[in-house]
Design an enzyme around this catalytic site. Sequence first.
Site, PDB file in Angstrom:
ATOM      1  N   HIS A   1      30.056  76.024  51.388  1.00  0.00           N
ATOM      2  CA  HIS A   1      29.895  77.606  51.139  1.00  0.00           C
ATOM      3  C   HIS A   1      29.758  78.395  52.510  1.00  0.00           C
ATOM      4  CE1 HIS A   1      28.882  81.778  49.936  1.00  0.00           C
ATOM      5  NE2 HIS A   1      28.977  81.366  48.505  1.00  0.00           N
TER       6      HIS A   1
ATOM      7  N   ASP B   1      29.400  76.919  41.448  1.00  0.00           N
ATOM      8  CA  ASP B   1      30.320  76.240  40.647  1.00  0.00           C
ATOM      9  C   ASP B   1      30.068  74.679  40.240  1.00  0.00           C
ATOM     10  OD1 ASP B   1      32.957  77.969  42.316  1.00  0.00           O
ATOM     11  OD2 ASP B   1      31.628  78.562  40.389  1.00  0.00           O
TER      12      ASP B   1
END
Length: 380
Positions: free
Chosen positions: A263, A316
């Site tokens: 991320h 996700d």
Amino acid sequence: MPDASGIELKRGLSGVYLDRTESCFIDGEVGKLLYRGYNIHDLAEKSSFEEVVHLLLKETLPNSDELNTFDRELRHDRTIPAPVLEIISQVKDAHPMDVLRTAISALAAFDPDVRDNSIEATIRKGLRLTAKAPTIVAAHDRIRKGLEPVEPNPNLTHAGNFLYMLFGKEPTEEETKLMDVDFILHAEHGANASAFTARVVASTNSDLHSAVVAGVGALKGPAHGGAAEEVMTMSEEIGSPENADEYARNLLDNGGRVMGFGHRVYKAEDPRAGHLRDRSQKLGDAKGQPQWFEILSHLQEAMKPYQAKGIHVNVDFFAGSIYYLLDIPDDTFISIFALGRIPGWTLNVVEQYSRNMLIRPLMEYTGPMDLEYVPLSERG
Ligand code: SDX
């Protein structure tokens, strides 16, 4: 580091603060996320998507009366005009995100506030899009399967109604809760790529529908919203838990990326992932398909050494297994992310409008300078 000309590039705008916000706090070092000061852990486990949308767009958690009124308005706005349904039928073979993008664009032509970019009108439009987008996604899936679209059910919650319109039967309480938590977790996340895109559109004084259409386009990329589907594809390729370690090593040794990990901001675990981890395991056990959670757990174990580099699971990673176990088509996983994020995009547009400045960065030119123009007739 500045280059010879003293210019310091900020590629990917990494680490760059664009503006101030009162809506979303992210501490990437410790993995903390607040929506208007409320911790995502409390919102995911104790609130509803309807409450969170009220918090994001009306700035407060509603009391019971406020929630009932707000919810009634959302339920009332779920239907989409017949011409938009017709457009969906015309493009039914396109990817669900392309259909969503096209249908949202078409909805602008039917929105009474389309020419009004005031904050109040923008919030009204954002709420209408939040209410209507699930109807678009569900109707498209039914139409491409040769089935009649299912009318929205005003007796079901936002999450329950989406699953009802998708499958033509009322979901269980557990399935509804799963979808509701997923929408909450995806509702807002600061200046992520799709929200930033919406802000750029808003900064030119363009309208909300244009900003949301642009956000859908940005979210579609696997580096941003498309990871959940790729995680499920990876899980199917791995096939069984004992293959996970070798699979990850081969992928990484060849310069690949393990989807659902990493991320730009979180260098600790994404605080949203845990709320889907436990539910993925529980749903897999209930459906008699525990292997998917086991594969994901082994993969997470295999990636442990990368935590030292700040690479952890993101929102996700477990989402895909949940959508798969709910029998949601793989190519529709990303559309669910978009359904949750419409309030977040609306909020970013409203914040941009409220202290607007055209977003227009610079590029450092490194090409040739002052070349002589040679007429066509003289070019060799
Ligand atoms: C979302 O921004 C948001 O808030 C987004 C989001 C939201 O709610 O809107 O949180 C939702 O988009 C989650 C991310 C979903 N995408 C994926 O899961 C795709 C896989 N992840 C990545 O490709 C990557 O991690 C990004 C794109 C998400 C972030 O990449 P960055 O910040 O641009 O970092 P980078 O690509 O420069 O990588 C830094 C290092 C590299 O190693 P080195 O070259 O320094 O040795 O980390 C490595 C990368 O190779 N790395 C990974 C990795 N992600 C980064 N290595 C293996 N697997 C990965 N998934």
